[in-house]
Motif scaffolding. Structure first.
Motif, PDB file in Angstrom:
ATOM      1  N   MET A 131       0.096   6.997  -2.560  1.00  9.19           N
ATOM      2  CA  MET A 131       0.966   7.175  -1.382  1.00  9.19           C
ATOM      3  C   MET A 131       2.374   7.569  -1.857  1.00  9.19           C
ATOM      4  O   MET A 131       2.557   8.674  -2.286  1.00  9.19           O
ATOM      5  CB  MET A 131       0.924   5.932  -0.495  1.00  9.19           C
ATOM      6  N   ASP A 132       3.358   6.642  -1.829  1.00  2.00           N
ATOM      7  CA  ASP A 132       4.725   7.067  -2.198  1.00  2.00           C
ATOM      8  C   ASP A 132       5.024   6.921  -3.690  1.00  2.00           C
ATOM      9  O   ASP A 132       6.078   7.333  -4.158  1.00  2.00           O
ATOM     10  CB  ASP A 132       5.763   6.275  -1.389  1.00  2.00           C
ATOM     11  N   ASP A 133       4.111   6.308  -4.399  1.00  2.00           N
ATOM     12  CA  ASP A 133       4.238   6.159  -5.852  1.00  2.00           C
ATOM     13  C   ASP A 133       5.610   5.608  -6.254  1.00  2.00           C
ATOM     14  O   ASP A 133       6.323   6.205  -7.052  1.00  2.00           O
ATOM     15  CB  ASP A 133       3.975   7.516  -6.538  1.00  2.00           C
ATOM     16  N   ASP A 134       5.975   4.484  -5.673  1.00  2.00           N
ATOM     17  CA  ASP A 134       7.269   3.860  -5.981  1.00  2.00           C
ATOM     18  C   ASP A 134       7.080   2.619  -6.855  1.00  2.00           C
ATOM     19  O   ASP A 134       6.243   1.769  -6.559  1.00  2.00           O
ATOM     20  CB  ASP A 134       7.999   3.475  -4.684  1.00  2.00           C
ATOM     21  N   ASP A 135       7.912   2.545  -7.898  1.00  2.00           N
ATOM     22  CA  ASP A 135       7.742   1.479  -8.892  1.00  2.00           C
ATOM     23  C   ASP A 135       8.567   0.228  -8.620  1.00  2.00           C
ATOM     24  O   ASP A 135       8.431  -0.755  -9.344  1.00  2.00           O
ATOM     25  CB  ASP A 135       8.096   2.020 -10.286  1.00  2.00           C
ATOM     26  N   PHE A 136       9.459   0.302  -7.633  1.00  2.00           N
ATOM     27  CA  PHE A 136      10.270  -0.883  -7.326  1.00  2.00           C
ATOM     28  C   PHE A 136      10.223  -1.204  -5.847  1.00  2.00           C
ATOM     29  O   PHE A 136      10.179  -0.317  -5.000  1.00  2.00           O
ATOM     30  CB  PHE A 136      11.725  -0.700  -7.784  1.00  2.00           C
ATOM     31  N   ARG A 137      10.242  -2.484  -5.574  1.00  2.00           N
ATOM     32  CA  ARG A 137      10.214  -2.953  -4.174  1.00  2.00           C
ATOM     33  C   ARG A 137      10.842  -4.327  -4.151  1.00  2.00           C
ATOM     34  O   ARG A 137      10.538  -5.167  -5.002  1.00  2.00           O
ATOM     35  CB  ARG A 137       8.748  -3.002  -3.703  1.00  2.00           C
ATOM     36  N   ARG A 138      11.718  -4.534  -3.195  1.00  2.00           N
ATOM     37  CA  ARG A 138      12.378  -5.831  -3.040  1.00  2.00           C
ATOM     38  C   ARG A 138      13.013  -6.279  -4.366  1.00  2.00           C
ATOM     39  O   ARG A 138      12.948  -7.455  -4.752  1.00  2.00           O
ATOM     40  CB  ARG A 138      11.401  -6.880  -2.473  1.00  2.00           C
TER      41      ARG A 138
ATOM     42  N   HIS B 251       0.826  -1.209   0.000  1.00  2.00           N
ATOM     43  CA  HIS B 251       0.000   0.000   0.000  1.00  2.00           C
ATOM     44  C   HIS B 251       0.866   1.268   0.000  1.00  2.00           C
ATOM     45  O   HIS B 251       0.520   2.264  -0.639  1.00  2.00           O
ATOM     46  CB  HIS B 251      -0.957  -0.014   1.197  1.00  2.00           C
ATOM     47  N   ASP B 252       1.992   1.205   0.705  1.00  4.12           N
ATOM     48  CA  ASP B 252       2.906   2.362   0.770  1.00  4.12           C
ATOM     49  C   ASP B 252       3.426   2.760  -0.617  1.00  4.12           C
ATOM     50  O   ASP B 252       3.688   3.925  -0.874  1.00  4.12           O
ATOM     51  CB  ASP B 252       4.077   1.986   1.703  1.00  4.12           C
ATOM     52  N   ASP B 253       3.576   1.774  -1.503  1.00  2.65           N
ATOM     53  CA  ASP B 253       4.123   2.039  -2.840  1.00  2.65           C
ATOM     54  C   ASP B 253       3.080   2.553  -3.839  1.00  2.65           C
ATOM     55  O   ASP B 253       3.444   2.973  -4.944  1.00  2.65           O
ATOM     56  CB  ASP B 253       4.717   0.741  -3.423  1.00  2.65           C
ATOM     57  N   LEU B 254       1.812   2.491  -3.488  1.00  2.00           N
ATOM     58  CA  LEU B 254       0.758   2.862  -4.448  1.00  2.00           C
ATOM     59  C   LEU B 254       0.901   4.318  -4.914  1.00  2.00           C
ATOM     60  O   LEU B 254       1.434   5.153  -4.167  1.00  2.00           O
ATOM     61  CB  LEU B 254      -0.625   2.678  -3.799  1.00  2.00           C
TER      62      LEU B 254
HETATM   63 MG    MG Z   1       7.713   4.353   0.859  1.00  2.00          MG
END
Ligand code: MG
Ligand code: IPE
Ligand code: IPE
Ligand code: MG
Ligand code: MG
Length: 291
Positions: free
Chosen positions: A87-94, A81-84
């Protein structure tokens, strides 16, 4: 034949795989999406905190493995949810595209909702734990992950965007958005190991201090980390005009603040009625981490 000792991390990884072997013929994508985020390489810091405490107090790890996984599900849902984009609109995670990029936004919201709900189901069904303790675990988790804890912290994070907050608001935000879940990991350990109220109190506060330290380091890594190592985009906080610790302090001061909170956490650990060396090692790893 000598038995091979399985590490707590291997236990967590194996149990997360088992717990996500679920499906439904009409909506398989829900389970694929949840698995995608959950099973990517991650530090598993919250489960390891809980299992390390059990090891320090000679409690069999099988008692804590499902509660440990429940914490990782909650943490993973919070990252999805934080990356949505809202919210933070981040395209990469892990190290891979964020869930809303690999699937779509609706699937990411729903997979997050599923992981949150499923975490409580796992707690209710956990073997080797009496009903009275399960109620305590559920009570603690719902409070620490909810409005008084992680969600409250995330709201503060969003409403502080573009504003200059003072250091006490910053620490309050860090202790909620990141500290609350580390605190409850140690509280879970205290409940499962039958520790007294004073020890539970020290462990919770140790977790909160560690969480504040954790978030200072996270803010620092957002600016000076190695993108491949941290597995998420650099400069996200600046791009989002986040009230990050680096908007208030220099990098040196951020490191000092991280260390100050790490030490406060260690001091809480030193007040325990018996030593917790494995937990202490994890605290050190957290302060010195580069990912
Ligand atoms: Mg974040
Ligand atoms: C990232 O959590 C979000 C914060 C609370 C700072 P982690 O740094 O524990 O990320 P993973 O779980 O290893 O991906
Ligand atoms: C996330 O904080 C905290 C929670 C998800 C509860 P950040 O937004 O700083 O975490 P990253 O940097 O995206 O991992
Ligand atoms: Mg965020
Ligand atoms: Mg961050």
């Amino acid at each position: 034949m000598k038995a091979v000792k399985v590490s707590p991390l291997d236990l967590v990884e194996a149990r997360l795989i088992e717990l996500t072997e679920k499906n439904h013929p009409l909506y398989p994508s829900l389970f694929e999406a949840a698995k995608y985020s959950l099973l990517l390489p991650a530090k598993r810091f919250r489960p390891l905190l809980l299992l390390s405490l059990l090891e320090d107090f000679q409690i069999p790890l099988e008692v804590g493995i499902d509660p440990a996984c429940a914490l990782e599900l909650i943490h993973t849902y919070s990252l999805i949810h934080d990356d949505l984009p809202c919210m933070d609109d981040d395209d990469f995670r892990r190290g891979k595209p964020s869930l809303h990029r690999a699937f779509d936004e609706a699937q990411a919201v729903l997979a997050g909702d599923y992981l949150l709900t499923y975490a409580f189901e796992i707690l209710v069904k956990a073997p080797h734990i009496c009903c009275e303790k399960k109620i305590q675990l559920i009570e603690r988790l719902s409070s620490r992950a909810g409005a008084e804890g992680m969600i409250g912290g995330q709201v503060l994070d969003m409403t502080s965007q573009g504003k200059r907050v003072d250091s006490s608001t910053l620490n309050e935000m860090f202790s909620k958005k990141t500290g609350a879940l580390l605190g409850v990991a140690l509280e879970f350990g205290a409940i499962l190991a039958d520790l007294n109220q004073a020890d539970q109190h020290h462990l919770y506060h140790a977790g909160i201090y560690l969480g504040v330290c954790y978030q200072y380091i996270d803010d620092l890594l957002d600016e000076i980390g190695d993108e491949r190592e941290i597995g998420k985009p650099l400069g996200s906080d600046k791009a989002n005009k986040k009230a990050s610790s680096l908007t208030l302090f220099s990098k040196e001061k951020v490191k000092e603040e991280a260390y100050r909170h790490f030490q406060k956490g260690v001091e809480e650990l030193s007040n325990l009625s018996s030593a917790a060396p494995r937990v202490l090692t994890l605290f050190e790893k957290c302060f010195y981490r580069t990912k």
